[in-house]
Design a protein around this motif. Structure first.
Motif, PDB file in Angstrom:
ATOM      1  N   PHE A   1      -5.603  -7.700  -6.136  1.00 13.82           N
ATOM      2  CA  PHE A   1      -6.670  -7.080  -5.347  1.00 13.82           C
ATOM      3  C   PHE A   1      -6.733  -5.608  -5.534  1.00 13.82           C
ATOM      4  O   PHE A   1      -5.652  -4.773  -5.247  1.00 13.82           O
ATOM      5  CB  PHE A   1      -6.719  -7.423  -3.787  1.00 13.82           C
ATOM      6  N   ASN A   2      -7.654  -4.888  -6.164  1.00 13.84           N
ATOM      7  CA  ASN A   2      -7.723  -3.493  -6.196  1.00 13.84           C
ATOM      8  C   ASN A   2      -8.611  -3.021  -5.118  1.00 13.84           C
ATOM      9  O   ASN A   2      -9.911  -2.998  -4.974  1.00 13.84           O
ATOM     10  CB  ASN A   2      -8.534  -3.158  -7.723  1.00 13.84           C
ATOM     11  N   ASN A   3      -7.917  -2.572  -4.044  1.00 13.92           N
ATOM     12  CA  ASN A   3      -8.465  -2.275  -2.532  1.00 13.92           C
ATOM     13  C   ASN A   3      -8.389  -0.805  -2.454  1.00 13.92           C
ATOM     14  O   ASN A   3      -7.285  -0.331  -2.201  1.00 13.92           O
ATOM     15  CB  ASN A   3      -7.765  -3.048  -1.645  1.00 13.92           C
ATOM     16  N   PRO A   4      -9.710  -0.205  -2.042  1.00 16.57           N
ATOM     17  CA  PRO A   4      -9.749   1.446  -1.950  1.00 16.57           C
ATOM     18  C   PRO A   4      -8.972   1.573  -0.679  1.00 16.57           C
ATOM     19  O   PRO A   4      -8.444   2.774  -0.252  1.00 16.57           O
ATOM     20  CB  PRO A   4     -10.809   1.663  -2.131  1.00 16.57           C
ATOM     21  N   ASN A   5      -8.833   0.646   0.393  1.00 17.26           N
ATOM     22  CA  ASN A   5      -8.644   0.853   1.764  1.00 17.26           C
ATOM     23  C   ASN A   5      -7.058   0.542   1.855  1.00 17.26           C
ATOM     24  O   ASN A   5      -6.371   0.675   2.778  1.00 17.26           O
ATOM     25  CB  ASN A   5      -9.218  -0.327   2.786  1.00 17.26           C
ATOM     26  N   GLN A   6      -6.170  -0.046   0.730  1.00 14.91           N
ATOM     27  CA  GLN A   6      -4.909  -0.054   0.776  1.00 14.91           C
ATOM     28  C   GLN A   6      -4.047   1.269   0.594  1.00 14.91           C
ATOM     29  O   GLN A   6      -4.395   1.948  -0.151  1.00 14.91           O
ATOM     30  CB  GLN A   6      -4.460  -0.998  -0.431  1.00 14.91           C
ATOM     31  N   THR A   7      -3.339   1.566   1.621  1.00 14.27           N
ATOM     32  CA  THR A   7      -2.462   2.633   1.730  1.00 14.27           C
ATOM     33  C   THR A   7      -1.094   2.479   1.036  1.00 14.27           C
ATOM     34  O   THR A   7      -0.364   3.386   0.791  1.00 14.27           O
ATOM     35  CB  THR A   7      -2.381   3.187   2.939  1.00 14.27           C
ATOM     36  N   SER A   8      -0.546   1.198   1.168  1.00 13.63           N
ATOM     37  CA  SER A   8       0.772   1.094   0.346  1.00 13.63           C
ATOM     38  C   SER A   8       0.999  -0.438   0.116  1.00 13.63           C
ATOM     39  O   SER A   8       0.353  -1.408   0.666  1.00 13.63           O
ATOM     40  CB  SER A   8       1.976   1.637   1.497  1.00 13.63           C
ATOM     41  N   ALA A   9       2.443  -0.904  -0.402  1.00 14.46           N
ATOM     42  CA  ALA A   9       2.569  -2.251  -0.639  1.00 14.46           C
ATOM     43  C   ALA A   9       4.065  -2.305  -0.735  1.00 14.46           C
ATOM     44  O   ALA A   9       4.687  -1.198  -1.060  1.00 14.46           O
ATOM     45  CB  ALA A   9       1.879  -2.620  -2.155  1.00 14.46           C
ATOM     46  N   CYS A  10       4.416  -3.395  -0.611  1.00 12.50           N
ATOM     47  CA  CYS A  10       5.906  -3.551  -0.647  1.00 12.50           C
ATOM     48  C   CYS A  10       6.418  -3.525  -1.915  1.00 12.50           C
ATOM     49  O   CYS A  10       5.697  -3.974  -3.013  1.00 12.50           O
ATOM     50  CB  CYS A  10       6.403  -4.784   0.206  1.00 12.50           C
ATOM     51  N   GLY A  11       7.716  -3.612  -2.094  1.00 13.29           N
ATOM     52  CA  GLY A  11       8.288  -3.451  -3.542  1.00 13.29           C
ATOM     53  C   GLY A  11       8.118  -4.931  -4.208  1.00 13.29           C
ATOM     54  O   GLY A  11       7.957  -4.870  -5.408  1.00 13.29           O
ATOM     55  N   CYS A  12       8.061  -5.961  -3.513  1.00  8.41           N
ATOM     56  CA  CYS A  12       7.766  -7.436  -4.130  1.00  8.41           C
ATOM     57  C   CYS A  12       6.087  -7.661  -4.570  1.00  8.41           C
ATOM     58  O   CYS A  12       5.890  -8.493  -5.154  1.00  8.41           O
ATOM     59  CB  CYS A  12       8.272  -8.424  -3.526  1.00  8.41           C
ATOM     60  N   GLY A  13       5.390  -6.617  -3.792  1.00  7.23           N
ATOM     61  CA  GLY A  13       3.894  -7.012  -4.275  1.00  7.23           C
ATOM     62  C   GLY A  13       3.304  -7.853  -3.484  1.00  7.23           C
ATOM     63  O   GLY A  13       2.146  -8.311  -3.646  1.00  7.23           O
ATOM     64  N   GLU A  14       3.782  -8.692  -2.322  1.00  8.48           N
ATOM     65  CA  GLU A  14       3.295  -9.783  -2.020  1.00  8.48           C
ATOM     66  C   GLU A  14       2.574  -9.286  -0.440  1.00  8.48           C
ATOM     67  O   GLU A  14       1.887 -10.067  -0.042  1.00  8.48           O
ATOM     68  CB  GLU A  14       4.502 -10.760  -1.267  1.00  8.48           C
ATOM     69  N   SER A  15       3.080  -8.179  -0.083  1.00 11.73           N
ATOM     70  CA  SER A  15       2.242  -7.817   1.208  1.00 11.73           C
ATOM     71  C   SER A  15       1.792  -6.229   0.835  1.00 11.73           C
ATOM     72  O   SER A  15       2.379  -5.460   0.349  1.00 11.73           O
ATOM     73  CB  SER A  15       3.123  -7.872   2.548  1.00 11.73           C
ATOM     74  N   VAL A  16       0.916  -5.793   1.820  1.00 14.53           N
ATOM     75  CA  VAL A  16      -0.001  -4.414   1.655  1.00 14.53           C
ATOM     76  C   VAL A  16       0.074  -4.090   3.087  1.00 14.53           C
ATOM     77  O   VAL A  16      -0.040  -4.502   4.133  1.00 14.53           O
ATOM     78  CB  VAL A  16      -1.071  -4.505   1.090  1.00 14.53           C
ATOM     79  N   ALA A  17      -0.299  -2.629   3.128  1.00 12.84           N
ATOM     80  CA  ALA A  17      -1.033  -2.012   4.278  1.00 12.84           C
ATOM     81  C   ALA A  17      -2.257  -1.580   4.079  1.00 12.84           C
ATOM     82  O   ALA A  17      -2.580  -1.007   3.177  1.00 12.84           O
ATOM     83  CB  ALA A  17      -0.030  -0.831   4.585  1.00 12.84           C
ATOM     84  N   ILE A  18      -3.172  -1.969   4.931  1.00 11.58           N
ATOM     85  CA  ILE A  18      -4.283  -1.738   4.718  1.00 11.58           C
ATOM     86  C   ILE A  18      -5.128  -1.054   6.044  1.00 11.58           C
ATOM     87  O   ILE A  18      -4.879  -1.361   6.983  1.00 11.58           O
ATOM     88  CB  ILE A  18      -5.313  -3.112   4.519  1.00 11.58           C
ATOM     89  N   THR A  19      -5.906   0.110   5.659  1.00 11.70           N
ATOM     90  CA  THR A  19      -6.679   0.838   6.835  1.00 11.70           C
ATOM     91  C   THR A  19      -8.016   0.266   6.824  1.00 11.70           C
ATOM     92  O   THR A  19      -8.462   0.399   5.864  1.00 11.70           O
ATOM     93  CB  THR A  19      -6.433   2.227   6.577  1.00 11.70           C
TER      94      THR A  19
END
Length: 118
Positions: A89-107
């Motif tokens: 997912f290329n999400n412009p609302n994503q502010t960060s992701a964890c090192g493994c890439g399984e979870s994200v922070a989204i505003t």
């Protein structure tokens, strides 16, 4: 929400092999993972009453109503290499992701910005 050609091709291929009728691919977000949120995907036999329905490249995407403001402007891609194959997912609302890439922070998109982009 849009799909790349690779993502649309992969979703169509999976739906074509299904033994049950599929109305579309439901996408959402849920709380979880070390970064706070995770994307969810499931094939749906019917659209939910409040799902946002988006059709792109011959694929029907059903967006969970709780996820709409998190997914505005997102592009879904499918990437495959020697070790893995996955939707990205290329999400412009994503502010960060964890090192493994399984979870994200989204505003979530603010309602004023959502109305301006509609």
């Amino acid at each position: 929400m849009t799909l790349t050609d690779a993502a649309a091709e992969r979703v169509r291929a999976v739906i074509a092999r299904s033994e049950k009728p599929i109305a579309g691919l439901r996408i959402g977000v849920k709380n979880g993972g070390c970064a706070g949120m995770e994307y969810t995907m499931e094939f749906a036999e019917a659209a939910g009453k409040f799902d946002e329905v988006v059709e792109d490249k011959g694929v029907k995407v059903l967006i969970d109503p709780k996820a709409i403001l998190y997914l505005l402007g997102t592009q879904m891609d499918f990437k495959a290499d020697k070790l893995s194959a996955q939707f990205v997912f290329n999400n412009p609302n994503q502010t960060s992701a964890c090192g493994c890439g399984e979870s994200v922070a989204i505003t979530p998109v603010q309602p004023e910005r959502a109305e301006a982009s509609a």
